[in-house]
Design a protein around this motif. Structure first.
Motif, short mmCIF file in Angstrom:
data_model
loop_
_atom_site.label_atom_id
_atom_site.label_comp_id
_atom_site.label_asym_id
_atom_site.label_seq_id
_atom_site.Cartn_x
_atom_site.Cartn_y
_atom_site.Cartn_z
N ASN A 95 0.83 -1.20 0.00
CA ASN A 95 0.00 0.00 0.00
C ASN A 95 0.86 1.25 0.00
O ASN A 95 2.08 1.20 0.15
N LEU A 96 0.23 2.41 -0.16
CA LEU A 96 0.96 3.66 -0.33
C LEU A 96 1.80 4.00 0.89
O LEU A 96 2.96 4.42 0.76
N CYS A 97 1.23 3.82 2.08
CA CYS A 97 1.96 4.17 3.31
C CYS A 97 3.24 3.34 3.44
O CYS A 97 4.32 3.88 3.68
N ASN A 98 3.14 2.03 3.29
CA ASN A 98 4.31 1.17 3.42
C ASN A 98 5.32 1.42 2.32
O ASN A 98 6.54 1.28 2.53
N LEU A 104 11.78 5.43 2.96
CA LEU A 104 12.39 6.33 3.93
C LEU A 104 13.36 5.57 4.84
O LEU A 104 14.47 6.06 5.12
N LYS A 105 12.98 4.38 5.30
CA LYS A 105 13.86 3.58 6.14
C LYS A 105 15.14 3.21 5.41
O LYS A 105 16.23 3.19 6.00
N GLU A 122 15.06 13.86 9.54
CA GLU A 122 15.68 12.55 9.55
C GLU A 122 14.69 11.53 10.10
O GLU A 122 13.76 11.87 10.84
N TYR A 123 14.92 10.27 9.75
CA TYR A 123 14.01 9.22 10.22
C TYR A 123 14.01 9.14 11.74
O TYR A 123 12.98 8.86 12.35
N VAL A 213 6.51 14.76 1.69
CA VAL A 213 7.35 14.11 0.68
C VAL A 213 7.39 14.99 -0.56
O VAL A 213 6.32 15.37 -1.07
N PRO A 214 8.57 15.34 -1.08
CA PRO A 214 8.64 16.17 -2.29
C PRO A 214 8.28 15.37 -3.53
O PRO A 214 9.02 14.50 -3.97
#
Length: 295
Positions: A95-98, A104-105, A122-123, A213-214
């Motif tokens: 899905n979009l979130c994951n 990012l991770k 930063e994360y 998110v850019p």
């Protein structure tokens, strides 16, 4: 002449049929491990996002900024929310979130604290939001089952992608002087986290923008272009998340427009009035292009 034309037509038909049979036989011979597909598919993971066309500043004769909310609980938008458990067999779909969180991770993209993309995040800075803590009261009883004062305990909760129920986007609507058409570009996207906390013994829930998110960043767009989402009307559509935002294949509502007070609709209207105002802004933006051709 008719016989010659008929001869060449039959010749082309024969050559085309031979080529089709040969292509099919080559596919069957070389792709021995293609157990799940019955025809050759383009690998989604190898796709790249198409860069935006160059736009000169002098060609933009009008523009406005709009902020929208995409509620993924709505039926039309549910393909962005599901599957929300990537540990199960989901046919390779995420899905979009994951999709965004995994990138990012892995350090594949960078995110920002504001929608102007001026404050990098930063994360590690997301730890207080992603890994929430809350205090619960634990009742204690004596040997006679009489309740004592009890004690408070801190409970830590891991980030749950299922709590990301909506996303927000920032977009620029503009008119290109070269073709006198109204166009739009999405420049930023935020994951909206459903955050619940205990206050005065009550469970209070609200929403938090995790980060922005850019969407003009090709690294982000290439990540979105390599992950496909499910289309219940046609599973062969192979629509990626980049395609979704480019073609605007989602349902949304406006919660803010550029204005002199720099305020959201919710800051001055509520309920039905807020809905009417959101639709009025929507109509005003779409009427700009048609109004250009009125004399």
């Amino acid at each position: 002449m008719k016989r010659i034309a008929l001869f060449f037509g039959l010749l082309l038909l024969a050559v085309g049929s031979s080529y089709t049979l040969q292509a099919q036989s080559v596919l069957d011979a070389e792709d021995d491990n293609n157990f799940n597909n019955f025809y050759s598919r383009t690998l989604t993971g190898q796709k790249k996002a198409m860069p935006y066309a160059y736009l000169r500043e002098n060609d933009v004769v009008w523009e406005t900024v709009i902020w929208r909310t995409i509620d993924m609980r709505e039926k039309f938008n549910q393909y962005l929310y599901f599957p929300n458990d990537q540990n199960k067999n989901t046919q390779g779909r995420i899905n979009l979130c994951n999709t965004i969180m995994n990138a990012l991770k892995d350090g594949q993209i960078e995110v920002f604290a504001d929608d102007d993309m001026k404050i990098p995040m930063e994360y590690e800075a997301l730890e207080p939001v992603l890994h929430k803590s809350r205090i619960i009261h634990i009742a204690e009883f004596d040997e006679y089952d009489e309740e004592l004062e009890g004690r408070d305990s801190t409970v830590y909760e891991e980030f749950n992608p299922e709590d990301v129920l909506s996303v927000r986007i920032k977009e620029y609507w503009y008119i290109d002087k070269q073709d006198t058409r109204q166009k739009v570009r999405i420049t930023a996207l935020a994951l909206v986290y459903n955050d619940c906390k205990d206050r005065d013994g009550e469970r209070v829930c609200g929403t938090v923008d995790l980060f922005w998110v850019p969407m003009n960043d090709m690294r982000v767009r290439n990540i979105l272009a390599t992950n496909k989402c499910y289309d219940e009307n046609n599973s062969n559509a192979e629509r990626t998340y980049d395609d979704v935002f480019i073609t605007r294949y989602f349902d949304s509502y406006i919660y803010r427009e550029a204005n002199r007070f720099n305020r959201t609709i919710a800051s001055y209207l509520t309920g039905t009035d807020a809905i009417v105002e959101s639709q009025a802004i929507e109509d005003k933006v779409f009427d700009i292009e048609s109004d250009m051709w009125e004399y």
